[in-house]
Design a protein around this motif. Structure first.
Motif, short mmCIF file in Angstrom:
data_model
loop_
_atom_site.label_atom_id
_atom_site.label_comp_id
_atom_site.label_asym_id
_atom_site.label_seq_id
_atom_site.Cartn_x
_atom_site.Cartn_y
_atom_site.Cartn_z
N THR A 129 -1.04 -8.77 -36.83
CA THR A 129 -1.44 -8.65 -38.29
C THR A 129 -1.95 -10.17 -38.80
OG1 THR A 129 -0.01 -7.05 -38.64
CG2 THR A 129 -0.78 -8.24 -40.44
N VAL A 130 -3.32 -10.18 -39.35
CA VAL A 130 -3.63 -11.39 -39.78
C VAL A 130 -3.83 -11.24 -41.25
CG1 VAL A 130 -5.71 -13.18 -39.42
CG2 VAL A 130 -4.84 -11.71 -37.57
N ARG A 131 -3.48 -12.27 -41.94
CA ARG A 131 -3.71 -12.38 -43.25
C ARG A 131 -3.80 -14.03 -43.63
NH1 ARG A 131 1.64 -12.02 -43.17
NH2 ARG A 131 2.96 -12.88 -44.72
N LEU A 132 -4.76 -13.96 -44.96
CA LEU A 132 -4.62 -15.30 -45.54
C LEU A 132 -3.49 -15.51 -46.76
CD1 LEU A 132 -6.41 -18.07 -45.87
CD2 LEU A 132 -8.12 -16.69 -47.23
N GLN A 133 -2.83 -16.39 -46.89
CA GLN A 133 -2.02 -16.73 -47.87
C GLN A 133 -2.35 -18.07 -48.44
OE1 GLN A 133 1.99 -16.64 -46.77
NE2 GLN A 133 2.53 -15.06 -48.29
N GLY A 134 -3.13 -18.05 -49.57
CA GLY A 134 -3.48 -19.66 -49.95
C GLY A 134 -4.62 -20.14 -49.02
N GLU A 135 -3.93 -21.58 -48.39
CA GLU A 135 -4.68 -22.02 -47.64
C GLU A 135 -4.10 -21.93 -46.23
OE1 GLU A 135 -7.48 -24.27 -47.79
OE2 GLU A 135 -7.76 -22.87 -49.43
N THR A 136 -3.13 -20.93 -46.08
CA THR A 136 -2.50 -20.61 -44.79
C THR A 136 -2.77 -19.43 -43.99
OG1 THR A 136 -0.70 -21.91 -45.50
CG2 THR A 136 -0.20 -20.67 -43.71
N VAL A 137 -3.34 -19.37 -42.67
CA VAL A 137 -3.33 -18.16 -41.97
C VAL A 137 -2.26 -17.97 -41.47
CG1 VAL A 137 -4.78 -16.97 -40.21
CG2 VAL A 137 -5.65 -18.98 -41.59
N VAL A 138 -1.90 -16.38 -41.67
CA VAL A 138 -0.47 -15.95 -41.19
C VAL A 138 -0.74 -15.03 -39.89
CG1 VAL A 138 1.68 -14.93 -41.78
CG2 VAL A 138 0.53 -16.61 -43.44
N TRP A 139 -0.22 -15.17 -38.92
CA TRP A 139 -0.40 -14.10 -37.93
C TRP A 139 1.35 -13.28 -37.92
CZ3 TRP A 139 -2.62 -16.32 -32.65
CH2 TRP A 139 -3.99 -16.54 -33.00
N SER A 140 1.37 -12.08 -38.15
CA SER A 140 2.92 -11.61 -38.34
C SER A 140 2.57 -10.36 -37.29
CB SER A 140 3.15 -11.15 -39.54
OG SER A 140 1.93 -10.07 -40.21
N ASP A 141 3.75 -9.85 -37.06
CA ASP A 141 4.04 -8.68 -36.17
C ASP A 141 4.13 -9.19 -34.64
OD1 ASP A 141 4.53 -6.93 -38.21
OD2 ASP A 141 2.30 -6.45 -38.50
N LEU A 142 4.42 -10.62 -34.49
CA LEU A 142 4.35 -10.78 -33.15
C LEU A 142 5.75 -10.89 -32.77
CD1 LEU A 142 3.02 -14.67 -33.99
CD2 LEU A 142 1.81 -12.59 -33.41
N GLY A 156 -15.41 -12.38 -37.52
CA GLY A 156 -14.79 -11.09 -36.57
C GLY A 156 -13.61 -11.14 -37.13
N PRO A 157 -12.63 -10.27 -36.14
CA PRO A 157 -11.31 -9.76 -36.54
C PRO A 157 -10.32 -10.86 -37.01
CG PRO A 157 -12.04 -9.34 -34.15
CD PRO A 157 -13.10 -9.94 -35.01
N LEU A 158 -10.60 -12.08 -36.19
CA LEU A 158 -9.44 -13.27 -36.35
C LEU A 158 -9.86 -14.26 -37.54
CD1 LEU A 158 -8.56 -14.62 -32.63
CD2 LEU A 158 -7.36 -13.05 -34.41
N TYR A 159 -11.04 -13.69 -38.12
CA TYR A 159 -11.30 -14.72 -39.52
C TYR A 159 -10.25 -13.97 -40.37
CZ TYR A 159 -14.88 -17.38 -37.67
OH TYR A 159 -15.79 -18.48 -37.14
N PRO A 160 -9.65 -14.68 -41.38
CA PRO A 160 -8.66 -14.18 -42.11
C PRO A 160 -9.09 -13.95 -43.48
CG PRO A 160 -8.66 -16.53 -42.20
CD PRO A 160 -9.57 -16.13 -41.13
N SER A 161 -8.49 -12.86 -44.00
CA SER A 161 -8.97 -12.35 -45.56
C SER A 161 -7.61 -12.17 -46.19
CB SER A 161 -9.73 -11.15 -45.46
OG SER A 161 -9.12 -9.99 -44.94
N ASP A 162 -7.79 -11.98 -47.72
CA ASP A 162 -6.46 -11.71 -48.30
C ASP A 162 -5.83 -10.74 -48.06
OD1 ASP A 162 -6.86 -14.22 -49.90
OD2 ASP A 162 -8.15 -13.34 -51.40
N ALA A 163 -6.59 -9.64 -47.65
CA ALA A 163 -5.95 -8.29 -47.24
C ALA A 163 -5.54 -8.33 -45.80
CB ALA A 163 -6.98 -7.06 -47.44
N PRO A 164 -4.37 -8.03 -45.43
CA PRO A 164 -3.90 -8.11 -44.23
C PRO A 164 -4.54 -7.03 -43.35
CG PRO A 164 -1.91 -7.90 -45.72
CD PRO A 164 -3.45 -7.61 -46.39
N ARG A 165 -4.78 -7.28 -42.10
CA ARG A 165 -5.44 -6.60 -41.22
C ARG A 165 -4.91 -6.66 -39.81
NH1 ARG A 165 -11.29 -8.76 -41.51
NH2 ARG A 165 -11.00 -10.99 -40.61
N ASP A 166 -4.76 -5.42 -39.08
CA ASP A 166 -4.35 -5.54 -37.90
C ASP A 166 -5.35 -5.70 -37.02
OD1 ASP A 166 -1.71 -4.60 -38.56
OD2 ASP A 166 -2.05 -2.57 -38.32
#
Length: 121
Positions: free
Chosen positions: A76-89, A47-57
């Motif tokens: 915005t959710v994205r995968l950066q290596g072994e880290t999940v990043v939530w941005s635009d908070l 689903g939408p909270l599962y991260p991928s290399d491409a950022p998604r809103d």
């Protein structure tokens, strides 16, 4: 990160998802009038909270209207290596500052989503 769900009636009007970052409720602290979306929308496998290399809103909350809510809360959710990043908070943190980004270890993040999805099912 901690994810939980509201059980719905009679506790509240509908089932919704809580998203906690460092013990702080992301949705309530970002918009006190919004409610997290239904777990079926956010927590399903792939689903939408599962991260991928491409950022998604990802819309994580709305104002509970029956019509399509153009507002609500999007991150915005994205995968950066072994880290999940939530941005635009944009919510108040514990130390008077503003939280603009959150980072999670991939294994813990996926484990938490799967735990809550399994419990909710």
């Amino acid at each position: 990160m901690l994810v939980n769900t509201c059980p719905g009636p009679p506790a509240c009007a509908d089932v919704h998802t809580y998203l906690f970052v460092d013990g702080l409720d992301l949705v309530t602290r970002s918009d006190g009038n919004a409610l997290g979306l239904h777990p079926r929308q956010l927590l399903r496998p792939g689903g939408p909270l599962y991260p991928s290399d491409a950022p998604r809103d990802v819309k994580v909350a709305d104002h509970g209207r029956a019509d399509a809510d153009p507002c609500g809360l999007t991150i915005t959710v994205r995968l950066q290596g072994e880290t999940v990043v939530w941005s635009d908070l944009m919510f108040p943190g514990r130390e008077h500052g503003v939280v603009e980004e959150a980072r999670f270890h991939l294994a813990q993040y996926l484990g938490e989503i799967e735990r809550v999805h399994g419990a909710w099912q």
